[in-house]
Design a protein around this motif. Sequence first.
Motif, PDB file in Angstrom:
ATOM      1  N   THR A  28       0.849  -1.203   0.000  1.00 20.20           N
ATOM      2  CA  THR A  28       0.000   0.000   0.000  1.00 20.20           C
ATOM      3  C   THR A  28       0.879   1.246   0.000  1.00 20.20           C
ATOM      4  OG1 THR A  28      -1.721  -1.162   1.230  1.00 20.20           O
ATOM      5  CG2 THR A  28      -1.749   1.230   1.363  1.00 20.20           C
ATOM      6  N   SER A  30       1.903   5.334  -2.030  1.00 14.96           N
ATOM      7  CA  SER A  30       2.083   6.016  -3.315  1.00 14.96           C
ATOM      8  C   SER A  30       3.141   5.322  -4.183  1.00 14.96           C
ATOM      9  CB  SER A  30       2.456   7.483  -3.081  1.00 14.96           C
ATOM     10  OG  SER A  30       3.583   7.580  -2.244  1.00 14.96           O
ATOM     11  N   THR A  31       4.160   4.730  -3.567  1.00 13.96           N
ATOM     12  CA  THR A  31       5.176   4.029  -4.360  1.00 13.96           C
ATOM     13  C   THR A  31       4.585   2.755  -4.962  1.00 13.96           C
ATOM     14  OG1 THR A  31       6.777   4.870  -2.741  1.00 13.96           O
ATOM     15  CG2 THR A  31       7.595   3.283  -4.357  1.00 13.96           C
ATOM     16  N   GLY A  82       6.181  -0.755  -0.230  1.00 12.90           N
ATOM     17  CA  GLY A  82       7.033   0.386   0.087  1.00 12.90           C
ATOM     18  C   GLY A  82       7.415   0.409   1.555  1.00 12.90           C
ATOM     19  N   ASP A  84       8.344   3.489   4.979  1.00 10.89           N
ATOM     20  CA  ASP A  84       8.542   4.872   5.421  1.00 10.89           C
ATOM     21  C   ASP A  84      10.002   5.125   5.758  1.00 10.89           C
ATOM     22  OD1 ASP A  84       5.733   5.729   5.386  1.00 10.89           O
ATOM     23  OD2 ASP A  84       5.511   4.119   6.848  1.00 10.89           O
ATOM     24  N   LYS A  94       7.082   0.818   8.739  1.00 15.06           N
ATOM     25  CA  LYS A  94       5.961   0.898   7.813  1.00 15.06           C
ATOM     26  C   LYS A  94       4.705   1.322   8.585  1.00 15.06           C
ATOM     27  CE  LYS A  94       5.195  -2.178   4.795  1.00 15.06           C
ATOM     28  NZ  LYS A  94       4.849  -1.013   3.928  1.00 15.06           N
ATOM     29  N   GLY A  95       3.679   1.665   7.822  1.00 16.53           N
ATOM     30  CA  GLY A  95       2.411   1.999   8.464  1.00 16.53           C
ATOM     31  C   GLY A  95       2.024   3.458   8.347  1.00 16.53           C
ATOM     32  N   GLY A  97       0.699   4.747   5.966  1.00 12.01           N
ATOM     33  CA  GLY A  97      -0.640   4.746   5.360  1.00 12.01           C
ATOM     34  C   GLY A  97      -1.656   3.980   6.192  1.00 12.01           C
ATOM     35  N   ALA A  99      -1.751   0.752   6.895  1.00 12.89           N
ATOM     36  CA  ALA A  99      -2.102  -0.601   6.424  1.00 12.89           C
ATOM     37  C   ALA A  99      -1.167  -1.667   6.994  1.00 12.89           C
ATOM     38  CB  ALA A  99      -2.071  -0.635   4.894  1.00 12.89           C
ATOM     39  N   GLU A 103      -0.211  -5.607   5.813  1.00 12.04           N
ATOM     40  CA  GLU A 103       1.107  -5.650   5.166  1.00 12.04           C
ATOM     41  C   GLU A 103       1.993  -6.688   5.853  1.00 12.04           C
ATOM     42  OE1 GLU A 103       1.278  -1.043   3.560  1.00 12.04           O
ATOM     43  OE2 GLU A 103       2.193  -1.504   5.478  1.00 12.04           O
ATOM     44  N   LYS A 121      14.113   7.635   1.935  1.00 13.98           N
ATOM     45  CA  LYS A 121      13.638   6.780   3.033  1.00 13.98           C
ATOM     46  C   LYS A 121      14.791   6.059   3.756  1.00 13.98           C
ATOM     47  CE  LYS A 121       9.265   7.300   1.557  1.00 13.98           C
ATOM     48  NZ  LYS A 121       8.450   6.234   1.034  1.00 13.98           N
TER      49      LYS A 121
HETATM   50  C1  5RP Z   1       1.458   1.967   4.276  1.00 10.87           C
HETATM   51  C2  5RP Z   1       2.929   1.818   4.212  1.00 10.87           C
HETATM   52  C3  5RP Z   1       3.627   2.381   3.031  1.00 10.87           C
HETATM   53  O1  5RP Z   1       4.401   1.388   2.447  1.00 10.87           O
HETATM   54  C4  5RP Z   1       4.527   3.489   3.478  1.00 10.87           C
HETATM   55  O2  5RP Z   1       3.741   4.431   4.203  1.00 10.87           O
HETATM   56  C5  5RP Z   1       5.209   4.172   2.294  1.00 10.87           C
HETATM   57  O3  5RP Z   1       4.258   4.882   1.542  1.00 10.87           O
HETATM   58  P1  5RP Z   1       4.679   5.783   0.327  1.00 10.87           P
HETATM   59  O4  5RP Z   1       5.133   4.871  -0.765  1.00 10.87           O
HETATM   60  O5  5RP Z   1       3.408   6.533  -0.011  1.00 10.87           O
HETATM   61  O6  5RP Z   1       5.759   6.721   0.788  1.00 10.87           O
HETATM   62  O7  5RP Z   1       3.560   1.251   5.069  1.00 10.87           O
HETATM   63  O8  5RP Z   1       0.942   1.462   5.476  1.00 10.87           O
END
Ligand code: 5RP
Length: 217
Positions: A28, A30-31, A82, A84, A94-95, A97, A99, A103, A121
Amino acid sequence: MNQDDLKRLVGTAALDYVKADSVIGVGTGSTVNCFIEALINSGLRIEAAVSSSEATTRLLEAGGIQVVDLNQTGGLDVYIDGADEFDAHRRLIKGGGGALTREKIVAAASKKFVCIADQSKQVKVLGTFPLPLEVIPLARSLVARRMVALGGQPEWRENFTTDNGNWILDIHNLDLVDPVDMEKTINNLAGVVTCGLFAIRPADMVLMATKDGIKLL
Ligand code: 5RP
């Protein structure tokens, strides 16, 4: 190249790890959205995907990719997601977003976890990004107090409910020099559903997008 260009670059690079006619796990964010777009546009046919969130499910299905339940598939060959933050040992936060629980489940079910991220990152020590915890709503204050005792500063992600009906605490300023130990400690707290540290089971590889191309960790 701006950050969106880097996300598109690494999203496309992840196609190399997808086998035709396979069932893959999809994360989940944007990447990952760039990966999904690249997958749809590539013409590479996969049998189906296991999705880590409702948002990802909507995107996959809109692109004509069948989404199936993990209970129907058994183990998966590859999971693309992806992060963070990531460190040199491919341990992740992670997290962002929200999810993280699904994940972590899909990552656990997959032989190979391919993390896709841009170089912003990458960190020496995890923890600049606040650590997300998915908590049972009833336990929000209890878990917050426990996290203060562990040295963190919890912040409730207000007006946000996870796909599983739970809440998120973002923990600032936690000492994550030993992320495996901290993940175990947090996993043992009553009321915590999932901790956003992916250190016990790190990524198997990180594809990092830089302005000079993709680097592999
Ligand atoms: C969602 C995540 C995403 O992988 C993480 O937040 C990275 O997101 P993005 O690609 O938008 O930077 O863990 O729960």
